[in-house]
Design an enzyme around this catalytic site. Structure first.
Site, mmCIF file in Angstrom:
data_model
loop_
_atom_site.group_PDB
_atom_site.id
_atom_site.type_symbol
_atom_site.label_atom_id
_atom_site.label_comp_id
_atom_site.label_asym_id
_atom_site.label_seq_id
_atom_site.Cartn_x
_atom_site.Cartn_y
_atom_site.Cartn_z
ATOM 1 N N LYS A 22 0.959 -1.480 0.030
ATOM 2 C CA LYS A 22 -0.076 0.166 -0.336
ATOM 3 C C LYS A 22 0.817 1.132 -0.077
ATOM 4 O O LYS A 22 0.540 1.911 -0.918
ATOM 5 C CB LYS A 22 -1.066 -0.430 1.557
ATOM 6 C CG LYS A 22 -1.467 1.360 1.503
ATOM 7 C CD LYS A 22 -2.598 1.011 2.569
ATOM 8 C CE LYS A 22 -2.192 1.547 4.200
ATOM 9 N NZ LYS A 22 -1.536 3.083 4.248
ATOM 10 N N ASN A 23 2.120 1.265 0.696
ATOM 11 C CA ASN A 23 2.143 2.495 1.515
ATOM 12 C C ASN A 23 3.175 2.823 -0.041
ATOM 13 O O ASN A 23 4.215 3.904 0.262
ATOM 14 C CB ASN A 23 3.600 1.992 3.032
ATOM 15 C CG ASN A 23 1.747 3.099 3.649
ATOM 16 O OD1 ASN A 23 0.963 2.825 3.162
ATOM 17 N ND2 ASN A 23 2.714 2.730 4.952
ATOM 18 N N ARG A 93 -5.498 10.729 3.149
ATOM 19 C CA ARG A 93 -4.564 11.492 4.020
ATOM 20 C C ARG A 93 -3.517 10.778 2.727
ATOM 21 O O ARG A 93 -2.287 12.769 2.061
ATOM 22 C CB ARG A 93 -3.474 11.918 5.020
ATOM 23 C CG ARG A 93 -4.271 11.506 6.039
ATOM 24 C CD ARG A 93 -3.439 10.969 7.601
ATOM 25 N NE ARG A 93 -2.828 12.289 7.777
ATOM 26 C CZ ARG A 93 -2.555 13.476 7.566
ATOM 27 N NH1 ARG A 93 -3.803 14.266 8.175
ATOM 28 N NH2 ARG A 93 -1.616 13.855 7.772
ATOM 29 N N CYS A 117 -5.614 12.826 12.776
ATOM 30 C CA CYS A 117 -6.187 11.763 12.562
ATOM 31 C C CYS A 117 -5.824 11.204 13.787
ATOM 32 O O CYS A 117 -5.369 11.746 14.513
ATOM 33 C CB CYS A 117 -6.476 10.890 11.081
ATOM 34 S SG CYS A 117 -4.293 10.186 11.080
ATOM 35 N N ARG A 122 -0.614 15.177 12.534
ATOM 36 C CA ARG A 122 0.409 14.588 11.500
ATOM 37 C C ARG A 122 -0.027 15.848 10.697
ATOM 38 O O ARG A 122 -0.402 15.536 9.146
ATOM 39 C CB ARG A 122 -0.133 13.789 10.302
ATOM 40 C CG ARG A 122 -0.600 12.360 11.521
ATOM 41 C CD ARG A 122 -1.162 11.736 10.711
ATOM 42 N NE ARG A 122 -0.844 10.826 10.157
ATOM 43 C CZ ARG A 122 -0.675 9.781 9.157
ATOM 44 N NH1 ARG A 122 -2.270 9.248 9.297
ATOM 45 N NH2 ARG A 122 -0.364 9.200 8.025
ATOM 46 N N ASP A 307 4.370 0.894 11.695
ATOM 47 C CA ASP A 307 3.104 -0.002 11.621
ATOM 48 C C ASP A 307 2.807 -1.326 11.385
ATOM 49 O O ASP A 307 1.930 -1.986 11.733
ATOM 50 C CB ASP A 307 3.025 0.449 9.865
ATOM 51 C CG ASP A 307 2.487 1.515 9.047
ATOM 52 O OD1 ASP A 307 1.745 2.717 9.564
ATOM 53 O OD2 ASP A 307 2.521 2.392 8.117
ATOM 54 N N VAL A 329 7.111 7.275 16.987
ATOM 55 C CA VAL A 329 6.765 8.251 15.739
ATOM 56 C C VAL A 329 5.605 8.668 15.785
ATOM 57 O O VAL A 329 5.617 9.878 15.133
ATOM 58 C CB VAL A 329 6.583 7.017 14.426
ATOM 59 C CG1 VAL A 329 6.126 7.989 13.430
ATOM 60 C CG2 VAL A 329 7.573 6.790 14.818
ATOM 61 N N ARG A 399 -8.177 -0.324 3.897
ATOM 62 C CA ARG A 399 -8.016 0.700 3.074
ATOM 63 C C ARG A 399 -6.376 0.007 2.838
ATOM 64 O O ARG A 399 -5.830 0.197 2.538
ATOM 65 C CB ARG A 399 -7.952 1.636 4.245
ATOM 66 C CG ARG A 399 -9.263 2.427 4.223
ATOM 67 C CD ARG A 399 -8.117 4.164 5.282
ATOM 68 N NE ARG A 399 -7.202 4.208 4.680
ATOM 69 C CZ ARG A 399 -5.859 4.588 5.419
ATOM 70 N NH1 ARG A 399 -6.290 5.205 6.868
ATOM 71 N NH2 ARG A 399 -4.938 5.043 5.350
HETATM 72 N N1 EPU Z 1 5.777 15.228 10.198
HETATM 73 C C1 EPU Z 1 6.002 16.304 10.568
HETATM 74 N N2 EPU Z 1 5.707 17.534 9.547
HETATM 75 C C2 EPU Z 1 5.578 16.893 8.637
HETATM 76 C C3 EPU Z 1 5.648 15.732 8.465
HETATM 77 C C4 EPU Z 1 5.613 14.717 9.126
HETATM 78 O O1 EPU Z 1 5.728 17.023 11.793
HETATM 79 O O2 EPU Z 1 5.730 17.923 7.744
HETATM 80 C C5 EPU Z 1 5.920 14.258 11.870
HETATM 81 C C6 EPU Z 1 4.502 13.136 11.622
HETATM 82 O O3 EPU Z 1 3.463 13.771 12.347
HETATM 83 C C7 EPU Z 1 4.658 11.926 12.372
HETATM 84 C C8 EPU Z 1 5.948 12.142 11.930
HETATM 85 O O4 EPU Z 1 6.701 12.901 11.460
HETATM 86 O O5 EPU Z 1 5.256 12.295 14.000
HETATM 87 C C9 EPU Z 1 6.449 10.589 10.554
HETATM 88 O O6 EPU Z 1 5.445 10.658 9.644
HETATM 89 P P1 EPU Z 1 5.564 10.936 8.024
HETATM 90 O O7 EPU Z 1 5.239 11.825 7.355
HETATM 91 O O8 EPU Z 1 6.737 9.812 8.566
HETATM 92 O O9 EPU Z 1 4.194 9.893 8.316
HETATM 93 P P2 EPU Z 1 3.568 9.405 6.649
HETATM 94 O O10 EPU Z 1 4.344 9.797 5.564
HETATM 95 O O11 EPU Z 1 2.037 10.794 6.559
HETATM 96 C C10 EPU Z 1 3.566 7.082 5.918
HETATM 97 C C11 EPU Z 1 2.799 6.287 6.277
HETATM 98 C C12 EPU Z 1 1.770 5.364 7.542
HETATM 99 C C13 EPU Z 1 3.086 4.926 8.319
HETATM 100 C C14 EPU Z 1 4.404 6.661 8.670
HETATM 101 C C15 EPU Z 1 5.402 6.819 9.748
HETATM 102 C C16 EPU Z 1 2.008 6.475 3.739
HETATM 103 C C17 EPU Z 1 0.541 6.885 2.799
HETATM 104 N N3 EPU Z 1 1.812 6.065 5.153
HETATM 105 O O12 EPU Z 1 2.651 8.123 6.651
HETATM 106 O O13 EPU Z 1 0.975 4.798 6.852
HETATM 107 O O14 EPU Z 1 2.450 4.870 9.316
HETATM 108 O O15 EPU Z 1 4.992 7.155 7.353
HETATM 109 O O16 EPU Z 1 6.298 4.776 8.801
HETATM 110 O O17 EPU Z 1 3.262 5.976 3.546
HETATM 111 C C18 EPU Z 1 -0.293 2.952 7.529
HETATM 112 O O18 EPU Z 1 -0.308 2.819 6.669
HETATM 113 O O19 EPU Z 1 -1.280 2.697 8.848
HETATM 114 C C19 EPU Z 1 -0.123 4.554 8.349
HETATM 115 C C20 EPU Z 1 0.121 5.390 8.685
#
Ligand code: EPU
Length: 420
Positions: A22-23, A93, A117, A122, A307, A329, A399
């Site tokens: 998925k990711n 998202r 969320c 996030r 995850d 995280v 999802r």
């Molecule tokens: N963060 C910030 N600012 C930003 C971006 C992130 O403060 O601009 C913070 C977030 O709030 C969080 C941390 O940084 O505390 C890490 O967030 P990250 O951006 O890495 O998460 P994401 O990219 O939104 C992806 C996966 C998630 C997975 C996380 C961490 C996708 C579509 N989603 O989310 O997957 O948990 O990386 O590995 O790739 C899931 O599959 O259930 C899922 C939530």
């Protein structure tokens, strides 16, 4: 609303083939916006988030054709709209992933600001900061991000404040068509970011350093079409491994990548599982034994994946001994704990640490899924529990887990989808 009705207590035994990740597929679908020829993706998982991404690409004007159950062709030559609207972003998202590609290819993008969320606030500040450093003008107004640039984006040296997976993906995609070289420091090393990068390279991008924390992108004027197979889903693989471990069973997963799961396999071994691996398979055998509780902390890759946290909280709930799990995280990723307590788990939350004293037996109960991985944790607990568990709000699980009830049934579990 769909629910899963699970009769627990059967050891899960059997074999599965891993689905596509998925990711990885979500950013790769967004990346098709960068190409001026059709891109064909195989090993695409059948998931609600993929359907949402497809709807988003179609809303932008792209032609998306399903060739076989798992092969999608995306032709973005007909794209004539540049807005990811609220009604789609609120259900997924990851829609934010179209921001970088739309901006880099068309010079304009409008994306509804994703809110918080169930797992945390996030923010997307790092995405916006990176794109601004590359010359984009961005304003956030009335719930929308509006970004534009005149001509091509410019290569820049970006130092991300924290490791962000979709943040890295967004600036990486934007940088492929920028003028000059972009250096992304503190880049996410997640295998899904590497898979996105490999797909971009197959489309003609010039990228080095993928899988390290310094990724260098030399911008090119155009990206072309390609055929790319999406990598296997390491979190799906990990979830089914825990399903076998929590039920004292045994499982072989084919078509997976053991090297992407080092941290998870290590914890399963600590829990008492016998693990054997080949180049693309993993075999886990509990030899009928109850797992031992484990201690772990989530961290960006190659650390233990957030995850997989909920699944290990479920494992610790029935394991022998006391285990501690610290979430570093996301700030609020323990919504499953209250539901597990309703099944008889002895878990205490201290700040961002869940301290569990394993019980010999959980009891089935009606429980509520709050997000994708929390739901996976509840399903695993239900498989191990005595009696019937009804997991409500299964749309969360759809999802990210393809055909979960069929796959669990194939392994000998008693799982049924019901409505009402
Ligand atoms: N963060 C910030 N600012 C930003 C971006 C992130 O403060 O601009 C913070 C977030 O709030 C969080 C941390 O940084 O505390 C890490 O967030 P990250 O951006 O890495 O998460 P994401 O990219 O939104 C992806 C996966 C998630 C997975 C996380 C961490 C996708 C579509 N989603 O989310 O997957 O948990 O990386 O590995 O790739 C899931 O599959 O259930 C899922 C939530």
């Amino acid at each position: 609303m769909n629910k899963l009705l699970i009769e627990g207590g059967q050891p899960l035994i059997g074999e599965l083939h891993a689905a596509g990740a998925k990711n990885a597929v979500l950013p790769i679908l967004a990346a098709t916006l960068l190409a001026d020829e059709p891109v064909t993706l195989s090993n695409v998982p059948q998931l609600r988030d993929v359907t949402t991404s497809r709807a988003l690409l179609e809303r932008l004007g792209a032609q998306v054709t399903l060739h076989e159950p798992m092969t999608l062709e995306v032709d973005t030559r007909s794209v004539d709209k540049f807005c990811a609207p609220y009604d789609l972003v609120k259900t997924m998202r990851a829609s934010i992933l179209v921001l970088g590609p739309l901006l880099a290819r068309y010079g304009y993008a409008e994306v509804s600001l994703p809110g918080g969320c169930a797992i945390g606030s996030r923010p997307v500040d790092q995405h916006l900061r990176g794109l601004r450093a590359m010359g984009a003008e961005i304003e956030v107004d009335a719930g929308y991000i509006r970004a534009c640039c005149s001509g091509r984006l410019r290569g820049a040296r970006l130092v991300l404040d924290l490791v962000t997976v979709t943040g890295t993906a967004n600036v990486l995609m934007a940088a492929t068509l920028a003028e000059g070289t972009t250096v992304i420091e503190n880049a996410a090393r997640e295998p899904e970011v590497v898979d996105l990068g490999d797909c971009l390279v197959a489309m003609g991008a010039d990228i080095t350093g993928l899988g390290t924390d310094t990724v260098v992108v030399r911008g090119v004027p155009r990206l072309h079409g390609t055929h790319y197979p999406v990598m296997p889903d390491r979190i799906e693989t990990g979830t089914y491994l825990v399903a076998a471990a929590i039920t004292h069973g045994q499982i072989t997963i084919h078509g997976t990548r053991p090297a992407c799961l080092d941290a998870v396999l290590l914890k399963l071994q600590e829990a008492g599982a016998q693990i054997d691996t080949g180049s693309d398979w993993i075999h886990l055998d509990m030899q009928g034994r109850r797992p031992q509780a484990v201690h772990l902390r989530t961290a960006p890759h190659p650390g233990f994946p957030t995850d997989m946290q909920a699944q290990f909280v479920a494992l610790n709930a029935i394991a022998a001994g006391v285990g501690t799990i610290t979430e570093t995280v996301f700030e609020n990723r323990f919504m499953h704990v209250n539901e597990l307590q309703r099944m008889g788990a002895l878990i205490r939350l201290e700040g961002n640490t869940a301290i569990s004293t394993g019980v010999a037996q959980l009891t089935g109960a009606p429980v509520m899924a709050t997000d994708l991985r929390a739901s996976a944790g509840l399903v695993l607990a239900a498989l191990a529990a005595r009696g019937t568990t009804v997991v409500d709000r299964v749309y969360h699980i759809d999802r990210g887990y393809q055909g979960i009830e069929q796959r669990l049934t194939q392994l000998g579990a008693s799982v049924r989808r019901i409505t009402g």
